[in-house]
Structure formats: C-alpha cells, structure tokens
Design a protein around this motif. Structure first.
Motif, mmCIF file in Angstrom:
data_model
loop_
_atom_site.group_PDB
_atom_site.id
_atom_site.type_symbol
_atom_site.label_atom_id
_atom_site.label_comp_id
_atom_site.label_asym_id
_atom_site.label_seq_id
_atom_site.Cartn_x
_atom_site.Cartn_y
_atom_site.Cartn_z
ATOM 1 N N ALA A 19 19.087 34.622 26.623
ATOM 2 C CA ALA A 19 19.742 35.273 27.763
ATOM 3 C C ALA A 19 21.073 34.575 28.041
ATOM 4 O O ALA A 19 21.212 33.375 27.848
ATOM 5 C CB ALA A 19 18.854 35.220 28.987
ATOM 6 N N GLU A 20 22.019 35.344 28.488
ATOM 7 C CA GLU A 20 23.354 34.856 28.828
ATOM 8 C C GLU A 20 23.454 34.826 30.349
ATOM 9 O O GLU A 20 23.282 35.841 31.005
ATOM 10 C CB GLU A 20 24.348 35.849 28.221
ATOM 11 C CG GLU A 20 25.780 35.544 28.388
ATOM 12 C CD GLU A 20 26.652 36.592 27.682
ATOM 13 O OE1 GLU A 20 27.849 36.324 27.585
ATOM 14 O OE2 GLU A 20 26.150 37.654 27.264
ATOM 15 N N ASP A 21 23.689 33.651 30.920
ATOM 16 C CA ASP A 21 23.843 33.523 32.368
ATOM 17 C C ASP A 21 25.319 33.466 32.710
ATOM 18 O O ASP A 21 26.060 32.670 32.130
ATOM 19 C CB ASP A 21 23.142 32.258 32.875
ATOM 20 C CG ASP A 21 21.637 32.336 32.737
ATOM 21 O OD1 ASP A 21 21.091 33.445 32.863
ATOM 22 O OD2 ASP A 21 21.009 31.291 32.508
ATOM 23 N N ALA A 53 30.551 47.107 30.426
ATOM 24 C CA ALA A 53 31.458 46.519 29.443
ATOM 25 C C ALA A 53 30.975 45.106 29.148
ATOM 26 O O ALA A 53 30.582 44.369 30.051
ATOM 27 C CB ALA A 53 32.874 46.476 30.001
ATOM 28 N N HIS A 54 30.993 44.748 27.869
ATOM 29 C CA HIS A 54 30.638 43.400 27.430
ATOM 30 C C HIS A 54 31.614 43.009 26.328
ATOM 31 O O HIS A 54 32.081 43.866 25.577
ATOM 32 C CB HIS A 54 29.189 43.379 26.912
ATOM 33 C CG HIS A 54 28.674 41.994 26.692
ATOM 34 N ND1 HIS A 54 28.925 41.308 25.523
ATOM 35 C CD2 HIS A 54 27.936 41.187 27.477
ATOM 36 C CE1 HIS A 54 28.351 40.109 25.613
ATOM 37 N NE2 HIS A 54 27.748 40.012 26.789
ATOM 38 N N LYS A 55 31.925 41.733 26.215
ATOM 39 C CA LYS A 55 32.926 41.277 25.244
ATOM 40 C C LYS A 55 32.484 41.446 23.801
ATOM 41 O O LYS A 55 33.314 41.711 22.933
ATOM 42 C CB LYS A 55 33.267 39.810 25.498
ATOM 43 C CG LYS A 55 33.961 39.575 26.812
ATOM 44 C CD LYS A 55 34.169 38.105 27.057
ATOM 45 C CE LYS A 55 34.645 37.890 28.478
ATOM 46 N NZ LYS A 55 34.650 36.495 28.867
ATOM 47 N N SER A 56 31.194 41.288 23.514
ATOM 48 C CA SER A 56 30.792 41.256 22.107
ATOM 49 C C SER A 56 29.571 42.086 21.727
ATOM 50 O O SER A 56 29.374 42.345 20.548
ATOM 51 C CB SER A 56 30.521 39.800 21.690
ATOM 52 O OG SER A 56 29.489 39.249 22.484
ATOM 53 N N ARG A 57 28.768 42.505 22.661
ATOM 54 C CA ARG A 57 27.569 43.283 22.297
ATOM 55 C C ARG A 57 27.996 44.620 21.702
ATOM 56 O O ARG A 57 28.970 45.226 22.147
ATOM 57 C CB ARG A 57 26.690 43.509 23.513
ATOM 58 C CG ARG A 57 26.207 42.207 24.118
ATOM 59 C CD ARG A 57 24.755 42.149 24.158
ATOM 60 N NE ARG A 57 24.343 40.902 24.812
ATOM 61 C CZ ARG A 57 23.144 40.428 24.710
ATOM 62 N NH1 ARG A 57 22.240 41.072 24.019
ATOM 63 N NH2 ARG A 57 22.820 39.306 25.298
ATOM 64 N N VAL A 85 37.852 38.047 32.139
ATOM 65 C CA VAL A 85 38.054 37.048 33.193
ATOM 66 C C VAL A 85 37.085 35.905 32.894
ATOM 67 O O VAL A 85 35.905 36.145 32.629
ATOM 68 C CB VAL A 85 37.750 37.648 34.588
ATOM 69 C CG1 VAL A 85 37.865 36.599 35.669
ATOM 70 C CG2 VAL A 85 38.672 38.824 34.877
ATOM 71 N N ASP A 86 37.557 34.677 32.892
ATOM 72 C CA ASP A 86 36.698 33.528 32.608
ATOM 73 C C ASP A 86 35.481 33.504 33.531
ATOM 74 O O ASP A 86 35.592 33.769 34.729
ATOM 75 C CB ASP A 86 37.469 32.220 32.770
ATOM 76 C CG ASP A 86 38.461 31.976 31.645
ATOM 77 O OD1 ASP A 86 38.316 32.618 30.583
ATOM 78 O OD2 ASP A 86 39.368 31.152 31.832
ATOM 79 N N GLY A 87 34.323 33.208 32.965
ATOM 80 C CA GLY A 87 33.097 33.085 33.734
ATOM 81 C C GLY A 87 32.330 34.376 33.895
ATOM 82 O O GLY A 87 31.173 34.366 34.306
ATOM 83 N N ARG A 88 32.953 35.483 33.595
ATOM 84 C CA ARG A 88 32.267 36.772 33.700
ATOM 85 C C ARG A 88 31.895 37.249 32.297
ATOM 86 O O ARG A 88 32.673 37.096 31.368
ATOM 87 C CB ARG A 88 33.155 37.816 34.368
ATOM 88 C CG ARG A 88 33.489 37.448 35.793
ATOM 89 C CD ARG A 88 34.244 38.548 36.466
ATOM 90 N NE ARG A 88 34.911 38.037 37.658
ATOM 91 C CZ ARG A 88 35.785 38.716 38.353
ATOM 92 N NH1 ARG A 88 36.133 39.939 37.988
ATOM 93 N NH2 ARG A 88 36.335 38.190 39.423
ATOM 94 N N CYS A 89 30.715 37.844 32.183
ATOM 95 C CA CYS A 89 30.299 38.318 30.864
ATOM 96 C C CYS A 89 30.019 39.813 30.838
ATOM 97 O O CYS A 89 29.899 40.381 29.760
ATOM 98 C CB CYS A 89 29.078 37.551 30.366
ATOM 99 S SG CYS A 89 27.578 37.872 31.297
ATOM 100 N N ILE A 90 29.925 40.443 31.991
ATOM 101 C CA ILE A 90 29.604 41.869 31.999
ATOM 102 C C ILE A 90 30.226 42.547 33.214
ATOM 103 O O ILE A 90 30.269 41.972 34.302
ATOM 104 C CB ILE A 90 28.073 42.093 31.951
ATOM 105 C CG1 ILE A 90 27.733 43.542 31.606
ATOM 106 C CG2 ILE A 90 27.386 41.616 33.219
ATOM 107 C CD1 ILE A 90 26.305 43.745 31.135
ATOM 108 N N VAL A 110 21.832 38.176 31.331
ATOM 109 C CA VAL A 110 21.947 39.340 30.456
ATOM 110 C C VAL A 110 21.198 39.038 29.174
ATOM 111 O O VAL A 110 21.461 38.034 28.517
ATOM 112 C CB VAL A 110 23.431 39.652 30.133
ATOM 113 C CG1 VAL A 110 23.545 40.839 29.205
ATOM 114 C CG2 VAL A 110 24.222 39.884 31.406
ATOM 115 N N ALA A 111 20.249 39.908 28.822
ATOM 116 C CA ALA A 111 19.453 39.720 27.608
ATOM 117 C C ALA A 111 19.302 41.061 26.910
ATOM 118 O O ALA A 111 19.417 42.129 27.531
ATOM 119 C CB ALA A 111 18.086 39.158 27.961
ATOM 120 N N SER A 112 19.018 41.031 25.625
ATOM 121 C CA SER A 112 18.747 42.266 24.896
ATOM 122 C C SER A 112 17.535 42.937 25.519
ATOM 123 O O SER A 112 16.560 42.262 25.856
ATOM 124 C CB SER A 112 18.455 41.980 23.427
ATOM 125 O OG SER A 112 19.605 41.486 22.792
ATOM 126 N N ALA A 113 17.617 44.244 25.681
ATOM 127 C CA ALA A 113 16.488 44.996 26.229
ATOM 128 C C ALA A 113 15.420 45.131 25.154
ATOM 129 O O ALA A 113 15.718 45.104 23.963
ATOM 130 C CB ALA A 113 16.952 46.370 26.712
#
Length: 116
Positions: A19-21, A53-57, A85-90, A110-113
C-alpha cells in the motif's frame, strides 16, 4: 521443481501489493466552460465517476483508496496522470472524495484492488 514454481506463482498472486500512504486531493472540472475535459487516457473527466489520477498506475487499473482519518474505503479506476505535487499520490474526483468523506486533502492508503 514444477510444484515449487507453481507454489511460488500462487503465493505472488494472493499476496496483496504494498500500500502507498500519502495525501489525496480532489480534482474536478473547475469551470462550466470546460465540460468534457479529457483525461490523459482520453476519457472525459466526470466529477460523478469513481475515477482518479495517479502518477504511475496503469490506466484502467482499480485501486482501493482508504481514508486514514475515518476508515472509509472505495474502489476507484485510474484514468488520468497526476497529481504533480510533492507528497500527493492520487487525485480523486468529487464523487470519490464524497465517498471517502473528505473535501480538499486527506491522508490515504492506496493499494491494488482485489482481482487487479
């Protein structure tokens, strides 16, 4: 040897991904003059859709997003790139943010469903 390989592959398939925190933000079509703004995947942005929106998924992948402040979770489909923006992933749509119980920013996991 075949059974070892089969067992290894099976274990990899059932072990959940890391998971991505991070911090989630809300994105939306800001102006009525911008209806149908396209996402990076070519799908029009829809404030009422459970997308993000996600940077890499990969586009079309589903993620389980959990609000760490209230425990609410939703499954969201990735259709766009960002946030940048730094610190944000989604970046989630307004519908996603409502379902997660926040407006603006929130700490999330954030984790794969399942099944994705």
């Amino acid at each position: 040897m075949r059974s070892f390989i089969a067992a290894s592959v099976f274990c990899l398939l059932i072990i959940p991904g890391h998971a991505e925190d991070c911090v989630a933000s809300v994105y939306f079509v800001g102006e009525p003059s911008q209806p149908g703004t396209e996402t990076a995947s070519g799908i029009p942005l829809d404030d009422d859709a459970m997308t993000a929106a996600h940077k890499s998924r990969p586009f079309g992948s589903k993620v389980k997003v959990t609000n760490k402040e209230n425990g609410r979770s939703v499954t969201i489909t990735i259709t766009d790139r960002g946030p940048f923006v730094d610190g944000r992933c989604i970046d989630v749509t307004k519908a996603g943010a409502r379902a997660l119980g926040f407006d603006g920013l929130a700490p999330v996991s954030v984790a794969s469903a399942a099944g994705d």
